[in-house]
Design an enzyme around this catalytic site. Structure first.
Site, mmCIF file in Angstrom:
data_model
loop_
_atom_site.group_PDB
_atom_site.id
_atom_site.type_symbol
_atom_site.label_atom_id
_atom_site.label_comp_id
_atom_site.label_asym_id
_atom_site.label_seq_id
_atom_site.Cartn_x
_atom_site.Cartn_y
_atom_site.Cartn_z
ATOM 1 C CD GLU A 85 32.094 105.741 43.030
ATOM 2 O OE1 GLU A 85 31.232 104.915 43.403
ATOM 3 O OE2 GLU A 85 31.844 106.934 42.799
ATOM 4 N N GLY B 16 25.885 104.201 34.296
ATOM 5 C CA GLY B 16 26.508 104.211 35.617
ATOM 6 C C GLY B 16 25.685 105.000 36.627
ATOM 7 C CG LEU B 17 23.745 108.214 35.958
ATOM 8 C CD1 LEU B 17 22.923 109.286 35.238
ATOM 9 C CD2 LEU B 17 24.628 108.855 37.021
ATOM 10 C CB SER B 18 22.072 102.850 39.888
ATOM 11 O OG SER B 18 23.321 102.689 40.462
ATOM 12 C CB SER B 19 19.282 102.245 34.460
ATOM 13 O OG SER B 19 20.282 101.472 33.844
ATOM 14 C CB SER C 7 10.952 97.740 29.392
ATOM 15 O OG SER C 7 11.627 98.989 29.312
ATOM 16 N N GLY D 25 22.811 102.141 30.993
ATOM 17 C CA GLY D 25 24.221 101.763 31.070
ATOM 18 C C GLY D 25 25.135 102.941 31.336
ATOM 19 C CG ASP E 11 24.816 101.154 42.864
ATOM 20 O OD1 ASP E 11 25.535 102.035 43.370
ATOM 21 O OD2 ASP E 11 25.190 100.429 41.922
#
Ligand code: GLA
Length: 406
Positions: free
Chosen positions: A50, A145-148, A84, A143, A193
Site C-alpha cells: 500500500e 476504497g474499492l476503486s469505483s 448512471s 467511495g 487501481d
C-alpha cells in the site's frame, strides 16, 4: 449489516435481471434504436503493498467480481451523453464535443471520470469522431476504497476501444486511465487501481512491479479460507488532498536520499540500505513516510513469496505488519480502520487483516477461515458499531476477471 453471500448460479441470474433492466432503462433514457453493447469493469482490492505504487515498489491487488456495468452505442447528435443508475438525481448529462476540449466541471460530478478518459484518449492521439450514449450501473459500494471511480474509467476506455476500433492493449488502457485521473481529475494516484481493473484474472492476484510494469499472476489458493472486505462507511472527506500530500512527502524524502545515493525510487532500497541513510531525510515526518514505502515494498515481495510457498500464516502476519506501518508511519488509517483491523486480529480464524487502498476511511481486507466467517462478521460488526456509532458492511470476495466486453 448483512453479509452479502452469493452462489455462482444466483450471480448469473442476478446479472441477467440487471442486464434486462439496464436495456430497458437505456431505451427509456436515450431512445429506441440499434441495440447497445454491454461492457464490464471490476472493482479491486489490494492484498498488500500500500502506497508503494508511486514509489516504484510492488503491489499485490486482485479484481473483484463486483464492478461497473455499462451499455453503450454511438449516437447521431455528436454529443457524449451519460447516465448512471447510481446517480439518477443528476439526470442525463450531455457534453458537447470535441473531446480534446473537455474540461473538469465540478457540477458534472461523476461524469468527470468518463469525460476525463475521453479527453485523455485525444491527448494520446486518438480521434473520437462520434457522440456516444452510455448508461452505467455499478455495484461497488461508492467511495468505499474499492476503486469505483477507476472502474468507471476503465469501463469507459474499453467502450472507446470497441466502439471506435482503437488498438490499445490493456496495459496502455491502465496508463491512459491513470493519466486521466492525474491530469483531468487532479488526483496524483499511482497505476495500481487502473492496472488491477484492466488486467485482473479470476482466481488470481497480480504481483506488479510499478517500477517497470512487469507482472505475474499468482493463484489465490487460500485453502479453507476466504477474503473478507469490511467497509468502514466513513465519509472520505479530504482524502484526495491528504493522498497528494503523502505523495509529496515521499518525493521530498527521495530527493534528499538521492544526494547520497543514486536511486530512482524508494522501491530500489532494502530496509538495511534505507536505515543506513535515513538520517539524510531532515524532516522526521517525511522520514517515517519513506520508511513505510521502503519496508512495505519489501514486505510485499516477502508476502508473495510466502504465498508461493503455501505459507498463508506468514502472508497474514505480513498483512498485519502492513497495517501497523500504515497506522504509525504513514498515518493513513484513523480510528475506523484501526478498529476494524485491530478487532479482526483478536478473532479466531483470522489469518491477517489490514486496511486496503488509499486509507482515510474505506475498507479493510482480511483473510478468514471459512467456518469462522459468520462469527467474524458478527463480532467485528458489533464492536465497530458500538465504538464508532454506525455499522460497517462486510463482503465475502470473489476474485474476478479484468475489464471486458460482455
Ligand atoms: C489509491 C491510489 C493507488 C494507490 C493506493 C494506495 O487507491 O489510486 O494508486 O496509491 O491508493 O496504495
Amino acid at each position: 449489516s448483512t453479509p452479502i453471500k452469493s452462489s455462482a448460479a444466483s450471480d448469473v441470474y442476478k446479472r441477467q435481471i440487471m442486464q434486462t433492466k439496464m436495456r430497458e432503462e437505456f431505451a427509456k433514457i436515450f431512445g429506441e434504436g440499434r441495440e447497445p453493447e454491454f461492457y464490464f469493469a471490476p472493482g479491486r482490492v489490494n492484498l498488500i503493498g500500500e502506497h508503494t505504487d508511486y514509489n516504484g515498489g510492488h503491489v499485490f491487488p486482485c479484481a473483484l467480481s463486483i464492478g461497473t456495468y455499462a451499455l453503450a452505442r454511438k449516437n447521431d447528435c455528436g454529443k457524449m451523453r451519460f447516465y448512471s443508475l447510481n446517480f439518477t438525481r443528476f439526470g442525463m448529462l450531455a457534453v458537447e464535443g470535441p473531446a480534446n476540449e473537455f474540461t473538469n466541471v465540478p457540477a458534472d460530478n461523476w461524469c468527470n471520470y468518463p469525460k476525463g478518459v475521453m479527453w485523455a484518449y485525444t491527448q494520446k492521439g486518438y480521434t473520437i469522431d462520434s457522440g456516444l450514449d452510455i448508461l452505467y450501473y455499478g455495484n461497488i459500494p461508492n467511495g468505499s476504497g474499492l476503486s469505483s471511480s477507476a472502474s468507471i474509467e476503465v469501463a469507459t476506455a474499453v467502450i472507446l476501444n470497441d466502439q471506435f476500433g482503437f488498438d490499445v492493449d490493456m496495459v496502455e488502457v491502465s496508463k491512459i486511465c491513470q493519466f486521466s485521473e492525474n491530469k483531468f481529475n487532479g488526483v496524483n494516484c499511482g497505476i495500481m487501481d487502473q492496472f488491477a481493473i484492466a488486467m485482473g484474472k479470476a482466481g488470481h492476484a497480480i504481483f506488479l512491479d510499478t517500477a517497470d510494469l512487469s507482472y505475474t499472476y499468482a493463484p489465490l489458493e487460500l485453502t479453507g479460507a476466504k477474503i473478507v472486505i469490511a467497509c468502514s462507511n466513513k465519509k472520505r472527506g479530504l482524502a484526495d488532498s491528504k493522498y497528494n500530500e503523502r505523495r509529496n512527502q515521499c518525493e521530498t524524502a527521495l530527493a534528499q536520499l538521492q544526494a547520497v545515493k543514486p536511486i530512482n525510487s524508494l522501491g530500489e532500497l532494502t530496509e538495511e540500505e534505507f536505515d543506513a541513510i535515513a538520517d539524510t531525510i531532515t524532516d522526521p515526518v517525511n522520514r517515517k513516510r519513506a520508511k513505510h514505502a521502503v519496508y512495505e515494498n519489501q514486505r510485499t515481495i516477502r508476502a508473495v513469496e510466502a504465498l508461493k510457498n503455501n505459507d498463508i500464516a506468514l502472508f497474514g502476519k505480513l498483512m498485519n505488519e502492513s497495517h501497523v506501518s500504515l497506522r504509525d508511519d504513514y498515518e493513513v488509517t484513523g480510528i475506523e480502520l484501526d478498529t476494524l483491523a485491530e478487532t479482526a486480529w483478536e478473532q479466531p480464524g483470522v489469518i491477517g487483516s489490514r486496511m486496503t487502498g488509499a486509507g482515510f476511511g474505506g475498507c479493510t481486507v482480511s483473510i478468514v477461515e471459512d467456518d469462522k466467517i459468520d462469527a467474524f462478521i458478527e463480532n467485528v460488526g458489533n464492536v465497530y458499531k458500538d465504538k464508532i456509532g454506525y455499522a460497517a458492511d462486510f463482503y465475502v470476495v470473489t476474485v474476478g476477471d479484468g475489464a471486458h466486453k460482455m
